[in-house]
Write an enzyme that holds these catalytic residues in place. Structure first.
Site, PDB file in Angstrom:
ATOM      1  N   ASP A   1       8.300 -22.523  37.472  1.00  0.00           N
ATOM      2  CA  ASP A   1       9.226 -23.497  38.065  1.00  0.00           C
ATOM      3  C   ASP A   1      10.344 -22.799  38.827  1.00  0.00           C
ATOM      4  O   ASP A   1      10.523 -21.578  38.720  1.00  0.00           O
ATOM      5  CB  ASP A   1       9.816 -24.408  36.965  1.00  0.00           C
ATOM      6  CG  ASP A   1      10.297 -23.642  35.740  1.00  0.00           C
ATOM      7  OD1 ASP A   1      10.538 -22.419  35.853  1.00  0.00           O
ATOM      8  OD2 ASP A   1      10.430 -24.250  34.673  1.00  0.00           O
TER       9      ASP A   1
ATOM     10  N   ASN B   1      14.493 -30.052  24.659  1.00  0.00           N
ATOM     11  CA  ASN B   1      14.003 -31.442  24.680  1.00  0.00           C
ATOM     12  C   ASN B   1      12.471 -31.506  24.708  1.00  0.00           C
ATOM     13  O   ASN B   1      11.896 -32.555  24.965  1.00  0.00           O
ATOM     14  CB  ASN B   1      14.573 -32.179  25.903  1.00  0.00           C
ATOM     15  CG  ASN B   1      14.138 -31.540  27.205  1.00  0.00           C
ATOM     16  OD1 ASN B   1      13.439 -30.528  27.210  1.00  0.00           O
ATOM     17  ND2 ASN B   1      14.540 -32.134  28.322  1.00  0.00           N
TER      18      ASN B   1
ATOM     19  N   HIS C   1      10.543 -29.723  26.811  1.00  0.00           N
ATOM     20  CA  HIS C   1       9.909 -29.475  28.114  1.00  0.00           C
ATOM     21  C   HIS C   1       9.156 -28.147  28.114  1.00  0.00           C
ATOM     22  O   HIS C   1       9.489 -27.216  27.382  1.00  0.00           O
ATOM     23  CB  HIS C   1      10.892 -29.584  29.288  1.00  0.00           C
ATOM     24  CG  HIS C   1      11.913 -28.513  29.443  1.00  0.00           C
ATOM     25  ND1 HIS C   1      13.129 -28.734  30.068  1.00  0.00           N
ATOM     26  CD2 HIS C   1      11.916 -27.207  29.094  1.00  0.00           C
ATOM     27  CE1 HIS C   1      13.813 -27.608  30.099  1.00  0.00           C
ATOM     28  NE2 HIS C   1      13.108 -26.669  29.503  1.00  0.00           N
TER      29      HIS C   1
ATOM     30  N   GLU D   1       9.788 -32.472  32.012  1.00  0.00           N
ATOM     31  CA  GLU D   1      10.734 -33.122  31.114  1.00  0.00           C
ATOM     32  C   GLU D   1      10.032 -34.246  30.348  1.00  0.00           C
ATOM     33  O   GLU D   1       8.913 -34.648  30.710  1.00  0.00           O
ATOM     34  CB  GLU D   1      11.890 -33.703  31.942  1.00  0.00           C
ATOM     35  CG  GLU D   1      12.625 -32.682  32.809  1.00  0.00           C
ATOM     36  CD  GLU D   1      13.556 -31.762  32.021  1.00  0.00           C
ATOM     37  OE1 GLU D   1      13.299 -31.509  30.824  1.00  0.00           O
ATOM     38  OE2 GLU D   1      14.533 -31.280  32.625  1.00  0.00           O
TER      39      GLU D   1
HETATM   40  C1  GLP Z   1      13.946 -23.457  30.975  1.00  0.00           C
HETATM   41  C2  GLP Z   1      12.735 -23.201  31.893  1.00  0.00           C
HETATM   42  C3  GLP Z   1      11.473 -23.037  31.100  1.00  0.00           C
HETATM   43  C4  GLP Z   1      11.815 -22.285  29.832  1.00  0.00           C
HETATM   44  C5  GLP Z   1      12.607 -23.197  28.923  1.00  0.00           C
HETATM   45  C6  GLP Z   1      13.134 -22.528  27.665  1.00  0.00           C
HETATM   46  O1  GLP Z   1      14.813 -24.390  31.484  1.00  0.00           O
HETATM   47  N1  GLP Z   1      12.529 -24.164  32.914  1.00  0.00           N
HETATM   48  O2  GLP Z   1      10.502 -22.373  31.876  1.00  0.00           O
HETATM   49  O3  GLP Z   1      10.629 -21.878  29.181  1.00  0.00           O
HETATM   50  O4  GLP Z   1      13.630 -23.837  29.644  1.00  0.00           O
HETATM   51  O5  GLP Z   1      14.173 -21.649  27.972  1.00  0.00           O
HETATM   52  P1  GLP Z   1      14.694 -20.558  26.961  1.00  0.00           P
HETATM   53  O6  GLP Z   1      13.577 -19.612  26.729  1.00  0.00           O
HETATM   54  O7  GLP Z   1      15.866 -19.906  27.640  1.00  0.00           O
HETATM   55  O8  GLP Z   1      15.093 -21.268  25.717  1.00  0.00           O
END
Ligand code: GLP
Length: 248
Positions: free
Chosen positions: A67, A136, A138, A143
């Site tokens: 993303d 959440n 995702h 989302e």
């Molecule tokens: C982010 C990204 C995801 C990521 C997730 C978890 O916003 N869009 O690709 O895997 O949220 O992030 P983190 O590993 O910092 O908890």
């Protein structure tokens, strides 16, 4: 979903970096699916170390990230592109790196998303996808509400996701409202999925990922249907799961 609770996150990072290095040795032209964020950062650190030691080459590898935010300028330090350059690409120099364009004018963002999905298919699909789980539920920026059949597309970011990003952007008004993300179906097409969740902050969403009904309300639950998925947790992220309930 096969779930592994490790003594420290470093252990999971070491195992996954080793698996990626093995994949690249067996198939130098492998296609890697990559995530940004706190969860995979140690895997990339370990891969950089393996590369520096001459134990793995990315010279023929292709990468696709999950993303990217929309509405930022190229080179903005808050883009996922810059994050990937800093934490992995500048060190290991893959042959080809792909992220959705962050500066796509909003009118053409849908076309950018379609082209990204086409490029993914044209590359032969992803051999191994690294994933984190958002608070959440995702995956990528799919989302809550994202369906099992969704493909790469423009999405509106959830308020919770935007608030979480304030730590990077400084204040909520600066956090983009939209992003381009690979879809749930695009992610589930990967031949292997390797999911990381560390820290007490992730305990509740890990519990939901493993035990909530499989539905768009928590997109991470869709991972449970995949034929080659592994979930790595540290003790803090696993604290709401009874040992006897751990899927294997
Ligand atoms: C982010 C990204 C995801 C990521 C997730 C978890 O916003 N869009 O690709 O895997 O949220 O992030 P983190 O590993 O910092 O908890």
């Amino acid at each position: 979903m096969p779930t592994f609770v490790v003594d420290s996150r470093a252990e999971a990072e070491h195992v996954l970096a080793g698996e990626i290095a093995d994949l690249l040795r067996a198939r130098p032209e492998a296609v890697l699916g990559l995530a940004t964020g706190n969860s995979p950062i140690g895997v990339y650190r370990d891969l950089c170390a393996l590369h520096a030691a001459g134990e793995v080459s990315f010279a023929r590898a292709t990468t696709f990230n999950l993303d990217e935010y929309l509405g930022l300028q190229d080179g903005d330090p808050r883009t996922f592109r810059r994050w990937m350059q800093t934490h992995l690409f500048d060190h290991v120099q893959p042959r080809s790196t792909n992220l959705p364009e962050c500066h796509a004018p909003l009118a053409s963002a849908d076309a950018v998303a379609v082209r990204y999905e086409q490029a993914l298919q044209a590359a032969g699909g992803i051999d191994l996808q690294v994933l984190g789980i958002g608070l959440n539920g995702h995956i990528g920026f799919n989302e809550p509400g994202s369906t099992r059949t969704s493909r790469t597309r423009v999405v509106e970011l959830d308020q919770r996701t935007r608030k979480h990003a304030v730590r990077v952007f400084g204040d909520l008004a600066q956090v983009p409202t939209q992003a381009i993300t690979m879809g749930v179906a695009s992610i589930l097409d990967a031949r292997r999925l390797r999911v990381l969740a560390f820290g007490a902050e992730k305990a509740e969403i890990v519990r939901r990922t493993l035990f909530d009904p499989i539905s768009a309300e928590c997109p991470a639950t869709f991972l449970r249907g995949h034929h080659d998925v592994k979930l790595y947790l540290d003790a803090a992220a696993a604290e709401l799961i009874e040992d006897s309930a751990l899927p294997s």
